[in-house]
Scaffold this motif. Structure first.
Motif, PDB file in Angstrom:
ATOM      1  N   ILE A 116       0.825  -1.206   0.000  1.00 40.29           N
ATOM      2  CA  ILE A 116       0.000   0.000   0.000  1.00 40.29           C
ATOM      3  C   ILE A 116       0.865   1.264   0.000  1.00 40.29           C
ATOM      4  O   ILE A 116       0.611   2.221  -0.754  1.00 40.29           O
ATOM      5  CB  ILE A 116      -0.959  -0.016   1.205  1.00 40.29           C
ATOM      6  CG1 ILE A 116      -1.984  -1.149   1.042  1.00 40.29           C
ATOM      7  CG2 ILE A 116      -1.665   1.317   1.354  1.00 40.29           C
ATOM      8  CD1 ILE A 116      -2.856  -1.377   2.253  1.00 40.29           C
ATOM      9  N   LEU A 117       1.892   1.301   0.826  1.00 43.53           N
ATOM     10  CA  LEU A 117       2.772   2.475   0.860  1.00 43.53           C
ATOM     11  C   LEU A 117       3.515   2.660  -0.459  1.00 43.53           C
ATOM     12  O   LEU A 117       3.827   3.794  -0.848  1.00 43.53           O
ATOM     13  CB  LEU A 117       3.771   2.340   2.011  1.00 43.53           C
ATOM     14  CG  LEU A 117       3.204   2.437   3.430  1.00 43.53           C
ATOM     15  CD1 LEU A 117       4.309   2.225   4.458  1.00 43.53           C
ATOM     16  CD2 LEU A 117       2.535   3.791   3.652  1.00 43.53           C
ATOM     17  N   ARG A 190      -0.132   2.281  -9.717  1.00 43.49           N
ATOM     18  CA  ARG A 190      -0.260   2.705  -8.318  1.00 43.49           C
ATOM     19  C   ARG A 190      -1.511   2.106  -7.682  1.00 43.49           C
ATOM     20  O   ARG A 190      -1.448   1.552  -6.576  1.00 43.49           O
ATOM     21  CB  ARG A 190      -0.300   4.236  -8.240  1.00 43.49           C
ATOM     22  CG  ARG A 190       1.005   4.902  -8.667  1.00 43.49           C
ATOM     23  CD  ARG A 190       0.925   6.403  -8.498  1.00 43.49           C
ATOM     24  NE  ARG A 190       2.142   7.073  -8.977  1.00 43.49           N
ATOM     25  CZ  ARG A 190       3.239   7.238  -8.252  1.00 43.49           C
ATOM     26  NH1 ARG A 190       3.262   6.812  -6.993  1.00 43.49           N
ATOM     27  NH2 ARG A 190       4.304   7.839  -8.750  1.00 43.49           N
ATOM     28  N   ASN A 191      -2.634   2.221  -8.349  1.00 43.82           N
ATOM     29  CA  ASN A 191      -3.859   1.616  -7.823  1.00 43.82           C
ATOM     30  C   ASN A 191      -3.762   0.092  -7.796  1.00 43.82           C
ATOM     31  O   ASN A 191      -4.345  -0.560  -6.926  1.00 43.82           O
ATOM     32  CB  ASN A 191      -5.061   2.048  -8.663  1.00 43.82           C
ATOM     33  CG  ASN A 191      -5.382   3.520  -8.496  1.00 43.82           C
ATOM     34  OD1 ASN A 191      -5.189   4.074  -7.418  1.00 43.82           O
ATOM     35  ND2 ASN A 191      -5.853   4.166  -9.557  1.00 43.82           N
ATOM     36  N   ALA A 192      -3.018  -0.455  -8.754  1.00 38.27           N
ATOM     37  CA  ALA A 192      -2.836  -1.908  -8.773  1.00 38.27           C
ATOM     38  C   ALA A 192      -2.108  -2.374  -7.512  1.00 38.27           C
ATOM     39  O   ALA A 192      -2.468  -3.406  -6.915  1.00 38.27           O
ATOM     40  CB  ALA A 192      -2.055  -2.324 -10.021  1.00 38.27           C
ATOM     41  N   MET A 193      -1.074  -1.628  -7.102  1.00 40.54           N
ATOM     42  CA  MET A 193      -0.345  -2.002  -5.891  1.00 40.54           C
ATOM     43  C   MET A 193      -1.206  -1.812  -4.641  1.00 40.54           C
ATOM     44  O   MET A 193      -1.123  -2.597  -3.686  1.00 40.54           O
ATOM     45  CB  MET A 193       0.944  -1.171  -5.774  1.00 40.54           C
ATOM     46  CG  MET A 193       1.946  -1.420  -6.879  1.00 40.54           C
ATOM     47  SD  MET A 193       3.609  -0.834  -6.493  1.00 40.54           S
ATOM     48  CE  MET A 193       4.148  -2.030  -5.300  1.00 40.54           C
ATOM     49  N   PHE A 194      -2.069  -0.788  -4.663  1.00 46.63           N
ATOM     50  CA  PHE A 194      -2.967  -0.569  -3.529  1.00 46.63           C
ATOM     51  C   PHE A 194      -3.954  -1.735  -3.404  1.00 46.63           C
ATOM     52  O   PHE A 194      -4.183  -2.256  -2.300  1.00 46.63           O
ATOM     53  CB  PHE A 194      -3.717   0.749  -3.716  1.00 46.63           C
ATOM     54  CG  PHE A 194      -4.383   1.248  -2.471  1.00 46.63           C
ATOM     55  CD1 PHE A 194      -3.749   2.160  -1.646  1.00 46.63           C
ATOM     56  CD2 PHE A 194      -5.645   0.798  -2.113  1.00 46.63           C
ATOM     57  CE1 PHE A 194      -4.351   2.622  -0.481  1.00 46.63           C
ATOM     58  CE2 PHE A 194      -6.257   1.249  -0.965  1.00 46.63           C
ATOM     59  CZ  PHE A 194      -5.611   2.160  -0.141  1.00 46.63           C
ATOM     60  N   ALA A 198      -4.387  -4.757  -0.446  1.00 48.44           N
ATOM     61  CA  ALA A 198      -5.625  -5.190   0.213  1.00 48.44           C
ATOM     62  C   ALA A 198      -5.806  -6.700   0.098  1.00 48.44           C
ATOM     63  O   ALA A 198      -6.237  -7.365   1.046  1.00 48.44           O
ATOM     64  CB  ALA A 198      -6.813  -4.463  -0.410  1.00 48.44           C
ATOM     65  N   ILE A 199      -5.462  -7.241  -1.060  1.00 50.10           N
ATOM     66  CA  ILE A 199      -5.566  -8.701  -1.247  1.00 50.10           C
ATOM     67  C   ILE A 199      -4.615  -9.428  -0.303  1.00 50.10           C
ATOM     68  O   ILE A 199      -4.945 -10.480   0.255  1.00 50.10           O
ATOM     69  CB  ILE A 199      -5.272  -9.067  -2.716  1.00 50.10           C
ATOM     70  CG1 ILE A 199      -6.361  -8.500  -3.637  1.00 50.10           C
ATOM     71  CG2 ILE A 199      -5.165 -10.574  -2.897  1.00 50.10           C
ATOM     72  CD1 ILE A 199      -6.073  -8.685  -5.117  1.00 50.10           C
ATOM     73  N   CYS A 200      -3.420  -8.856  -0.109  1.00 52.55           N
ATOM     74  CA  CYS A 200      -2.417  -9.501   0.743  1.00 52.55           C
ATOM     75  C   CYS A 200      -2.800  -9.513   2.220  1.00 52.55           C
ATOM     76  O   CYS A 200      -2.173 -10.214   3.014  1.00 52.55           O
ATOM     77  CB  CYS A 200      -1.060  -8.823   0.568  1.00 52.55           C
ATOM     78  SG  CYS A 200      -0.240  -9.216  -0.992  1.00 52.55           S
TER      79      CYS A 200
END
Length: 515
Positions: A116-117, A190-194, A198-200
């Motif tokens: 997320i960061l 960026r949104n993909a990593m966010f 959440a999935i993680c």
């Protein structure tokens, strides 16, 4: 080594009486909740190792976003992969003190926080800290408990259980490659990593499923079966174990320390009782003192077990066969990781993106990798075939594919080589078996932790080195040639291991004869 009092409820008392009691079958071992542990470990491999194998997608996005060199950008993925494995021996300290369940839950939160960061990264160096270090440590805190818990819950079917759980790496690489590619295309990286962060968070659920075995369960599994021996033989064996412990803490001082710590806690309890009867205000301070004392005992004991397991077990490093195996591990893992990181960029250079979008080459490696683990495991279990020979042939096939991959410039030829890479890399499922053959069951956990750490160093340095070579030559060819050559050096150490082992056994027999 990786088991805490919470996980297995170790009894450090005299176990001589355990052999007289019959071992009753336990539904939690090799069955029942054990399969939930396998399912949990399977999901961990999907979310941790599968995501790391799909980082080539994000690596391309980072190159375009930050416009940095390929060598510098590749450090982000390498830090995440490398730290996940390198911190393995140190995560053992947390497992010893806190248990697998708590360690995995904390690691899941830390891993999700790293993803997320990273969505707010302004430069590559920011990603070093958030994704490489933070997410990497979190991954290590989940990955190691997932492997350890499967070993605790299985005895007869341990190889099958480990094989099923580790296939999550192949499934994860296939699923996460498609997922990250879709998320980057639809929402941006960026949104993909966010979203991936959440999935993680589901890693916390996987950690919650790692229910520790009760002391009764562990006693049934680890009860010592002693044969009828005379008292003199028992005394001699006990003396020899105490004097020649190969760096592991002897049981006698440990018992004395436990008794001493328990006496301290009892004194605190008595003081607390007296305080209740005389001064009510001191109750809060006494409880704090009691908690601090218990925490001190736990930390000292956990650190002692951890230190003796890694730094006290000198016999592992005096074993020259095992040292040769470590040298192989230092060169091996990078050759498997480099294609995952740099294949998307290679495909883009060869103008094969349209074909690769239909069926990515990294997905081919991931799918065939699943079958490779299963088939190589079945072949190795055949009585007429040596596991060591299968391990050597798989390594030799993999290094040949790494050296020939730069020569392939069509999608079909690259797909064939990638399929061979995926199949031959299935030897990872044989690593615990080979390690056990080299050092024995007693030192398996310590030795495998060291091998994982060596693989982590290889994964950490390999991809940045390949990117650095590209920045100099503007070709990936030399990266694969150099890494493949180093890998071949490691394989040569595997070939000379039988000679080293034979010479070392002769020296030991000579020393015993002199004594």
């Amino acid at each position: 080594m990786y088991a805490s009092r919470e996980d297995i409820g170790y009894d450090f008392g005299d176990d001589s009486k355990a052999g007289s009691k019959p071992i009753k079958p336990n539904p939690n071992i090799d069955g029942g909740w054990a399969w939930m542990i396998v399912f949990s470990s399977f999901l961990v491999h999907i979310l941790i190792m599968g995501s790391q194998m799909a980082l080539g997608i994000l690596n391309m996005e980072w190159l375009e976003e930050f416009n940095q060199s390929r060598g510098l950008t590749a450090w982000v993925s390498s830090l995440s992969m490398g730290i996940t494995l390198i911190v393995g021996p140190f995560i053992g300290l947390f497992i010893t003190m806190c248990g697998c369940r708590k360690t995995a839950i904390i690691g899941g939160i830390l891993n999700a926080l790293g993803w997320i960061l990273s969505a707010y990264a302004s430069n590559v160096h920011y990603l070093f800290l958030t994704f490489g270090v933070t997410a990497g440590i979190g991954s290590g805190m989940v990955y190691l408990p997932a492997v350890v818990m499967v070993g605790q819950y299985f005895q007869k079917r341990r190889a099958l259980a480990q094989g099923l759980s580790t296939t999550g790496t192949g499934f994860g690489a296939f699923l996460m490659t498609a997922l990250l590619k879709y998320l980057c295309r639809e929402f941006g990286w960026r949104n993909a990593m966010f979203i991936q962060g959440a999935i993680c968070l589901n890693l916390c659920v996987c950690g919650a499923l790692m229910r520790p075995l009760s002391p009764k369960d562990v006693n049934e599994k680890y009860a010592v079966r002693r044969n009828s021996e005379d008292n003199r033989a028992k005394a001699l064996s006990h003396s020899a174990e105490t004097i020649k412990s190969n760096g592991v803490l002897s049981e006698e001082p440990e018992k004395k320390e436990v008794i001493k710590n328990e006496e301290v806690l009892d004194d605190i309890k008595h003081i607390e009782i007296g305080g209740n009867s005389r001064i009510g205000k001191s109750m809060y301070g006494l409880r704090i003192l009691k908690t601090v004392s218990q925490l001190t005992v736990t930390v000292r004991k956990g650190f002692g077990i951890w230190y003796s397991s890694y730094f006290g077990a000198a016999s592992l490093f005096t074993n020259r066969v095992f040292v040769a195996f470590i040298i192989w591990a230092l060169f091996a893992y990078s050759s498997f990781v480099i294609p995952f990181i740099h294949l998307p960029e290679i495909v883009k250079q060869y103008d094969l993106s349209s074909q690769n979008n239909i069926f990515p080459l990294t997905s081919i490696i991931a799918i065939v990798h699943i079958f490779g683990k299963v088939i190589l495991g079945i072949i190795s279990d055949l009585p007429c075939i040596s596991t060591w020979n299968v391990f050597l042939m798989a390594n030799f096939t993999l290094v040949t594919c790494i050296l020939t991959l730069p020569l392939m410039q069509t999608y079909i030829s690259l797909a064939v080589v990638c399929a061979l890479i995926g199949f031959s890399s299935g030897y990872f499922s044989l690593m615990p078996v080979v390690t056990e053959d080299l050092v024995g069951t007693k030192h398996l956990a310590n030795a495998y932790g060291i091998i994982i750490c060596a693989n982590g160093i290889s994964a950490l340095l390999g991809p940045p080195f390949a990117g650095w070579i590209y920045d100099i030559t503007h070709k990936y060819d030399f990266s694969f040639y150099i890494c493949g050559s180093l890998y071949m050096v490691g394989i040569l150490f595997l070939f000379i291991q039988p000679y080293i082992g034979k010479k070392q056994s002769q020296e030991k027999s000579t020393e015993e004869a002199q004594v």
